[in-house]
Every structure is written in C-alpha cells, then in structure tokens.
Scaffold this motif. Structure first.
Motif, PDB file in Angstrom:
ATOM      1  N   ALA A 244      45.657  36.639  40.231  1.00 30.11           N
ATOM      2  CA  ALA A 244      45.894  37.919  40.918  1.00 30.11           C
ATOM      3  C   ALA A 244      44.753  38.894  40.625  1.00 30.11           C
ATOM      4  CB  ALA A 244      47.232  38.506  40.502  1.00 30.11           C
ATOM      5  N   LYS A 245      44.303  38.931  39.379  1.00 27.35           N
ATOM      6  CA  LYS A 245      43.171  39.797  39.017  1.00 27.35           C
ATOM      7  C   LYS A 245      41.876  39.278  39.628  1.00 27.35           C
ATOM      8  CE  LYS A 245      44.993  43.113  36.662  1.00 27.35           C
ATOM      9  NZ  LYS A 245      44.910  44.475  37.227  1.00 27.35           N
ATOM     10  N   LEU A 246      41.743  37.966  39.687  1.00 24.00           N
ATOM     11  CA  LEU A 246      40.584  37.347  40.325  1.00 24.00           C
ATOM     12  C   LEU A 246      40.512  37.752  41.796  1.00 24.00           C
ATOM     13  CD1 LEU A 246      38.275  35.116  40.175  1.00 24.00           C
ATOM     14  CD2 LEU A 246      40.010  33.550  41.016  1.00 24.00           C
ATOM     15  N   ALA A 247      41.661  37.662  42.489  1.00 22.00           N
ATOM     16  CA  ALA A 247      41.727  38.030  43.910  1.00 22.00           C
ATOM     17  C   ALA A 247      41.401  39.504  44.108  1.00 22.00           C
ATOM     18  CB  ALA A 247      43.114  37.709  44.463  1.00 22.00           C
ATOM     19  N   GLU A 248      41.926  40.347  43.215  1.00 20.72           N
ATOM     20  CA  GLU A 248      41.643  41.782  43.317  1.00 20.72           C
ATOM     21  C   GLU A 248      40.143  42.032  43.197  1.00 20.72           C
ATOM     22  OE1 GLU A 248      42.464  45.982  40.924  1.00 20.72           O
ATOM     23  OE2 GLU A 248      43.414  44.140  40.210  1.00 20.72           O
ATOM     24  N   ALA A 249      39.513  41.383  42.233  1.00 21.12           N
ATOM     25  CA  ALA A 249      38.089  41.604  41.980  1.00 21.12           C
ATOM     26  C   ALA A 249      37.216  41.146  43.148  1.00 21.12           C
ATOM     27  CB  ALA A 249      37.675  40.895  40.695  1.00 21.12           C
ATOM     28  N   ILE A 250      37.488  39.940  43.676  1.00 24.57           N
ATOM     29  CA  ILE A 250      36.644  39.469  44.790  1.00 24.57           C
ATOM     30  C   ILE A 250      36.992  40.185  46.093  1.00 24.57           C
ATOM     31  CG2 ILE A 250      36.204  37.225  43.709  1.00 24.57           C
ATOM     32  CD1 ILE A 250      38.107  35.943  45.721  1.00 24.57           C
ATOM     33  N   GLY A 251      38.225  40.690  46.197  1.00 24.38           N
ATOM     34  CA  GLY A 251      38.663  41.380  47.411  1.00 24.38           C
ATOM     35  C   GLY A 251      37.948  42.694  47.662  1.00 24.38           C
ATOM     36  N   TYR A 252      37.387  43.287  46.608  1.00 21.14           N
ATOM     37  CA  TYR A 252      36.632  44.533  46.787  1.00 21.14           C
ATOM     38  C   TYR A 252      35.311  44.309  47.525  1.00 21.14           C
ATOM     39  CZ  TYR A 252      39.806  47.160  43.777  1.00 21.14           C
ATOM     40  OH  TYR A 252      40.915  47.791  43.261  1.00 21.14           O
ATOM     41  N   ASP A 253      34.864  43.067  47.584  1.00 23.68           N
ATOM     42  CA  ASP A 253      33.664  42.725  48.354  1.00 23.68           C
ATOM     43  C   ASP A 253      34.060  42.736  49.834  1.00 23.68           C
ATOM     44  OD1 ASP A 253      31.612  41.385  49.725  1.00 23.68           O
ATOM     45  OD2 ASP A 253      31.128  40.144  47.991  1.00 23.68           O
ATOM     46  N   ASP A 254      33.510  43.673  50.615  1.00 27.60           N
ATOM     47  CA  ASP A 254      33.985  43.795  52.003  1.00 27.60           C
ATOM     48  C   ASP A 254      33.605  42.593  52.869  1.00 27.60           C
ATOM     49  OD1 ASP A 254      31.306  44.338  52.453  1.00 27.60           O
ATOM     50  OD2 ASP A 254      31.604  46.440  53.018  1.00 27.60           O
ATOM     51  N   ARG A 255      32.729  41.736  52.377  1.00 32.89           N
ATOM     52  CA  ARG A 255      32.449  40.488  53.115  1.00 32.89           C
ATOM     53  C   ARG A 255      33.619  39.515  52.968  1.00 32.89           C
ATOM     54  NH1 ARG A 255      27.163  38.815  50.056  1.00 32.89           N
ATOM     55  NH2 ARG A 255      28.616  39.422  48.397  1.00 32.89           N
ATOM     56  N   ILE A 256      34.413  39.696  51.917  1.00 30.65           N
ATOM     57  CA  ILE A 256      35.552  38.812  51.645  1.00 30.65           C
ATOM     58  C   ILE A 256      36.858  39.479  52.072  1.00 30.65           C
ATOM     59  CG2 ILE A 256      36.862  37.653  49.805  1.00 30.65           C
ATOM     60  CD1 ILE A 256      34.158  37.367  48.297  1.00 30.65           C
TER      61      ILE A 256
END
Length: 447
Positions: A244-256
């Motif tokens: 869940a924390k991993l998803a939050e972190a990569i989700g801030y990348d607007d390409r993702i």
C-alpha cells in the motif's frame, strides 16, 4: 428534424444507453427479444443494480407521473426499422464456451433481424465490444440485407461504462470514440452527442479497426496495472514490504497515477477477464499473437491472487485444515456499487474455502440474490454482523463503503476470534487493531 433513436438490447449497456439518450432529449425506442426484460423496464425497474438508473428510467418511461414519455419499448423489429434514424446495437458479446474467443452470435443475430427493415437511410451504431475486423464484415452484411442498400451505414462507437458509474459515464463520458466511413455518419453522431461534446468531452473520429481496438486496449492496460501491483504485492510478502505504501509512493508520479494501484484479490466481472482473453485470441488469428503474450501472464497473476487469499486465510488460522472453521466473507460482487457476481474473485475465494471444508457465511449489500443462485451451497447472512457471528476469521473481499464504515468493536463482540483478512487493502488497520483485531492485508505483512 429531430433524430429518433433506437437501442437494440436492454441489458446493462442497452438499458443505460436508452435512458441516457432520452435524458439528452431524444425520442427513444428500445427493443429486446426477452419479454420479461421489456415488462420490467416498462415498470421502471432494472434487471441489475446500477445507482441512479431506475430514477432515470422513471423520468422518461411513459406512464410515470412527470415523465417525459420519450422512452418506449418494443419487440417488433419492423417498428424499430420504421422509427429510427440512428440504431444503437448494445447486445452482449460473451466469451465462447471452452475458448478464449468472443461469441459474436448475438451481434450477428441482432443485425440480421434489423437490416431487412431498414428501408430508408439509417445509421447503425455498434457499441458492443467485438474483435477487431468485425465492423468491416458487419457493414457489408447490413448493406446486403437492407432494402436501403449502402444508405444503411454502420459506425462503431465503443462503450466505456464502469459498473456503479454507468449513468454518469453515459451522460458525461471522459471521451467519445467513433469509427466512421462517411461525413454523414460523423455528422449524425456529432448530433447525437452534441450535449456532452458541448460540455468539453473529447470527440475522437477514427476508422473501424482503431475504434474496435480502443476498448480492448483500454481494458488490457487497466488489467495490466492491477496485475502489476498484485505482482508487487507478492514481492512485498517475500521481502517484508508494504504494497500500500509502495503504491502510494509510485502513484505520485503523474506518468503512473494512483488509480488501479490497490493490491488485492484481483479483477473479475463480465468485461476485463473476457476482453483480454478475446484480445489474445484475435491477435493470434491476425498473426500478431506475440504482441500480446504478456496478457497471458496478466491473466495468470490475476487468477493466482484468489488462491493466495485462500492460503493467507489458512496460514492465519494456524496453517491446518479449514474443516470445522467458521469463515465470514464480506462481499460477493466483483466490485462495489453493483450486484454483478460474474467471475467474482470474492465468491471464488468463498467457494474454494467451502470446498476445503470451511463453513462459509457471505454477506453483500446488493449481490446476495445473484450469489445464492451461483453458489447455493454457501451460507448467507442478512447483515455483516450476522455473517461475523461465531466466525473464526473475517475476510473482507469487496470494498463496499458499508464495510469501511463498520464498527470493529461491535463486530468483535460477536466474532469467536478477532481476525480480519483484508483482501482489498481498503480497511484502516489501526482502527481494527485498536478494537483488538489481528489485521492482515495482502502484500502488507508488516502493516
């Protein structure tokens, strides 16, 4: 002259489209071959649960107080042919039994029934999800069968409805895609969608093959995103990470982006699984099967998640047999805000545990009747509280808002063991732990 619209097929897609077209101001005549469906819709009722759809129907079906009367229903193909300027084909394209390929028989049957009644210029618009190359063949079929000949044109206008948001998605779509072969067809569809286009919805004009590919490409991308984060959940389990924390972190990348990055028991329903399988089958027929071999792994990761949830439950209960253990399952539908249990991961997990000797009791806010029809041997409870009563473990498998708002303390009073396994990573671990529960999410061994 105002356009008159017909809708062929009044299932999930057709009923929503017909009501939305009436809402946009058109006179609409909808046809279905099943009399019971027509009678139900005439009563302002729907064969499926979809938020806001019954209210929309009653605003336009003749006979209701204050109704516009713009929406009517029939079983007469001749009436449909005489009435409509634009005919939307919204019938089902299920997966063939025993194959990955798509079953086109409903679409072909609908067009074979409609075309002989097209005696004047008309536009037939396919909305069903079909294998690329279908529209070209169907256009020839219509021109051959219609008395109007080539004045009976075909266009392809894929649907992008999300169950639970279908009314919103039809009236305010994020894009409108039309595959056309003439300026007349484009002009007619611009007239149909004048309101949403006027509100700023992009209107993408393309050829037949591209229009057919848009829906399957979009669904394949979404399926890939879901299976990607579920693969990361497997790695997190092995490495003591928190997906869940991993998803939050990569989700801030607007390409993702953040959407479709919640790890859990995977996707189901009547669209994503069958669409990616039909896409693989069609790519093989076109000689481009290597381009989509990755979808086989996407499908495999997705199906694996269900078994992983069963194993997580087994481990949490001490690693032995499910025999004699009472399991509460919260959720039966494949997603919230729907009563659709087709290929539901939640029911699949419940069924596997039941087959392995567990006493499974299911509760779902809207899917109980459909679940009972599909899995009559499971136990069913009238509320979450009753499902949890006496349970050795609680499995949260469909992320309904009702479940996120449950009182863990109240549930703890009736459970035998305060053990909750979150198959959707949608609950607040802290809240449940404060009430004395052991919380375990998928891909979150340390959360």
């Amino acid at each position: 002259m105002a356009l008159k619209i017909t809708v062929i097929g009044t299932g999930y897609l057709g009923a929503t489209h017909a009501a939305a077209m009436a809402e946009l101001g058109f006179e609409v005549l909808a046809l279905d071959v099943v009399r019971e469906k027509i009678e139900m819709l005439e009563r302002g009722e729907t064969p499926m649960y979809e938020p806001g759809l019954e209210e929309l129907l009653r605003r336009h079906v003749a006979g209701f107080e204050g109704s516009s009367g713009r929406l009517r229903f029939t079983q007469d193909w001749a009436e449909v042919g005489a009435f409509g300027d634009v005919h939307f084909v919204c019938v089902n394209t299920p997966q063939k039994h025993g194959e990955y390929a798509c079953d086109m028989s409903y679409v072909e049957s609908a067009l074979a029934s409609l075309a002989p009644h097209l005696a004047r210029p008309a536009l037939v618009v396919g909305k069903s999800t079909v294998p690329v190359g279908s529209a070209d063949r169907l256009a020839r079929m219509i021109a051959e069968l219609a008395p109007a000949g080539e004045d009976a044109e075909l266009a392809w206008n894929p649907e992008f409805l999300r169950e639970g948001f279908a009314v919103q998605d039809t009236l305010h779509p994020d894009r409108i895609v039309v595959g056309v072969r003439s300026e007349r067809a484009e002009a007619l569809l611009r007239q149909v969608y004048e309101t949403p286009v006027g509100e700023g919805t992009p209107f993408v004009v393309t050829d037949f093959p591209t229009a057919e590919l848009v829906k399957t490409s979009a669904n394949s991308f979404l399926a890939t995103k879901i299976s990607f984060i579920n693969a990361m959940a497997e790695v997190c389990e092995a490495a003591d990470g928190d997906v869940a924390k991993l998803a939050e972190a990569i989700g801030y990348d607007d390409r993702i982006g953040k959407k479709f990055l919640r790890a859990g028991i995977g996707f189901g329903g009547g669209c994503l699984p069958k669409d990616i399988r039909a896409f693989m089958a069609r790519a093989g027929e076109l000689g481009a099967d290597q381009a989509l071999t990755f979808l086989r792994e996407i499908d495999s990761i997705n199906m694996r998640q269900r078994g992983r949830m069963v194993e997580l439950a087994r481990q949490a209960l001490g690693g032995g047999s499910f025999l004699g253990r009472r399991i509460a399952v919260l959720g039966a539908t494949f997603k919230p805000d729907s009563d659709d249990v087709r290929d539901s991961p939640a029911l699949n997990v419940a069924g596997q545990i039941h087959l392995q000797g567990g006493q499974v009791t299911v509760y779902d806010p809207k899917g109980m009747e459909n679940a009972r029809r599909l899995f009559p041997t499971l136990g069913y409870a009238p509320s979450a509280l009753e499902a949890v009563r006496g349970a050795d473990a609680v499995l949260h498998l469909t992320e309904w808002r009702e479940f996120r708002e449950l009182d863990p303390a109240a549930l703890g009073e009736v459970a035998t063991t305060r053990l909750i396994l979150d198959g959707r990573n949608a609950l607040d671990p802290e809240l449940w732990r404060k009430a004395g529960w052991t919380y375990r999410g998928m891909g979150r061994p340390t959360a």
